[in-house]
Motif scaffolding. Structure first.
Motif, PDB file in Angstrom:
ATOM      1  N   VAL A  26      28.379  71.235  44.694  1.00  0.00           N
ATOM      2  CA  VAL A  26      29.153  71.632  43.322  1.00  0.00           C
ATOM      3  C   VAL A  26      29.154  70.326  42.501  1.00  0.00           C
ATOM      4  N   LYS A  27      28.758  70.697  41.100  1.00  0.00           N
ATOM      5  CA  LYS A  27      29.022  69.488  40.185  1.00  0.00           C
ATOM      6  C   LYS A  27      29.792  69.930  39.013  1.00  0.00           C
ATOM      7  N   ASN A  48      31.855  60.543  29.330  1.00  0.00           N
ATOM      8  CA  ASN A  48      31.332  61.620  30.041  1.00  0.00           C
ATOM      9  C   ASN A  48      31.680  61.446  31.499  1.00  0.00           C
ATOM     10  N   LEU A  49      32.331  62.456  32.207  1.00  0.00           N
ATOM     11  CA  LEU A  49      32.560  62.416  33.580  1.00  0.00           C
ATOM     12  C   LEU A  49      31.722  63.219  34.349  1.00  0.00           C
ATOM     13  N   GLU A  50      31.213  62.693  35.447  1.00  0.00           N
ATOM     14  CA  GLU A  50      30.790  63.629  36.406  1.00  0.00           C
ATOM     15  C   GLU A  50      31.381  63.443  37.994  1.00  0.00           C
ATOM     16  N   LEU A  51      31.653  64.682  38.392  1.00  0.00           N
ATOM     17  CA  LEU A  51      32.359  64.955  39.669  1.00  0.00           C
ATOM     18  C   LEU A  51      31.446  65.919  40.562  1.00  0.00           C
ATOM     19  N   TRP A  52      31.864  65.440  41.909  1.00  0.00           N
ATOM     20  CA  TRP A  52      30.942  66.126  42.714  1.00  0.00           C
ATOM     21  C   TRP A  52      31.840  66.828  44.013  1.00  0.00           C
ATOM     22  N   SER A  91      22.522  57.161  28.945  1.00  0.00           N
ATOM     23  CA  SER A  91      23.779  57.688  28.339  1.00  0.00           C
ATOM     24  C   SER A  91      24.592  57.145  29.529  1.00  0.00           C
ATOM     25  N   PRO A  92      25.680  56.540  29.462  1.00  0.00           N
ATOM     26  CA  PRO A  92      26.848  56.057  30.346  1.00  0.00           C
ATOM     27  C   PRO A  92      27.583  57.088  30.846  1.00  0.00           C
ATOM     28  N   VAL A  93      27.725  57.130  32.198  1.00  0.00           N
ATOM     29  CA  VAL A  93      28.508  58.375  32.877  1.00  0.00           C
ATOM     30  C   VAL A  93      29.454  57.764  33.863  1.00  0.00           C
ATOM     31  N   ILE A  94      30.745  58.130  33.921  1.00  0.00           N
ATOM     32  CA  ILE A  94      31.593  57.774  35.063  1.00  0.00           C
ATOM     33  C   ILE A  94      31.329  58.774  36.117  1.00  0.00           C
ATOM     34  N   ASN A  95      30.938  58.137  37.137  1.00  0.00           N
ATOM     35  CA  ASN A  95      30.932  59.088  38.503  1.00  0.00           C
ATOM     36  C   ASN A  95      32.229  59.047  39.247  1.00  0.00           C
ATOM     37  N   VAL A  96      33.200  60.093  38.948  1.00  0.00           N
ATOM     38  CA  VAL A  96      34.389  60.175  39.482  1.00  0.00           C
ATOM     39  C   VAL A  96      34.668  60.479  40.951  1.00  0.00           C
ATOM     40  N   GLU A  97      35.388  59.618  41.272  1.00  0.00           N
ATOM     41  CA  GLU A  97      35.794  59.602  43.144  1.00  0.00           C
ATOM     42  C   GLU A  97      37.104  60.327  43.532  1.00  0.00           C
TER      43      GLU A  97
END
Length: 120
Positions: A26-27, A48-52, A91-97
């Protein structure tokens, strides 16, 4: 020694964009508005945030436009070639942990905190 840690607190700019893959992964993608500490700046910085995985599922279930959240993760850059010009773009993206829901129940966030996947 290298460190790539980003910590942000702000308001979500829109409802989560959730994608389910055939693999079961899931993204979730979100935008986050964060105010700077200076008094004369009325415009927020947008991230911009990206969560997995589980974190993405939690965001999909509990986060809505306007929710106050805190995130901790790392900075990465998505790169691609522009279809029309062939120019390399990024593009900068924050990979959220780690995701924390900071709003109260009245805000519609449920008042839950420390929503990292380890707590599920």
């Amino acid at each position: 020694m290298s460190i790539n840690v980003v910590t942000l607190v702000g308001r979500v700019g829109g409802d989560p964009d959730i994608k389910y893959f055939e693999s079961g992964t899931v993204k979730c993608q979100l935008t986050l508005a964060v105010n700077r500490r200076s008094r004369n700046n009325d415009k927020p910085d947008w991230f911009n945030l990206e969560l997995w995985g589980k974190t993405a599922e939690v965001a999909g279930n509990y986060v809505r436009k306007g929710s106050l959240i805190g995130v901790k993760g790392s900075l990465k850059f998505d790169s691609w070639s522009d279809r029309q010009t062939g120019t390399l773009r990024s593009s900068p993206v924050i990979n959220v942990e780690q995701l924390e829901l900071l709003g109260s129940k009245r805000d519609g966030d449920g008042g839950m905190s420390d929503m990292s996947p380890d707590n599920f």
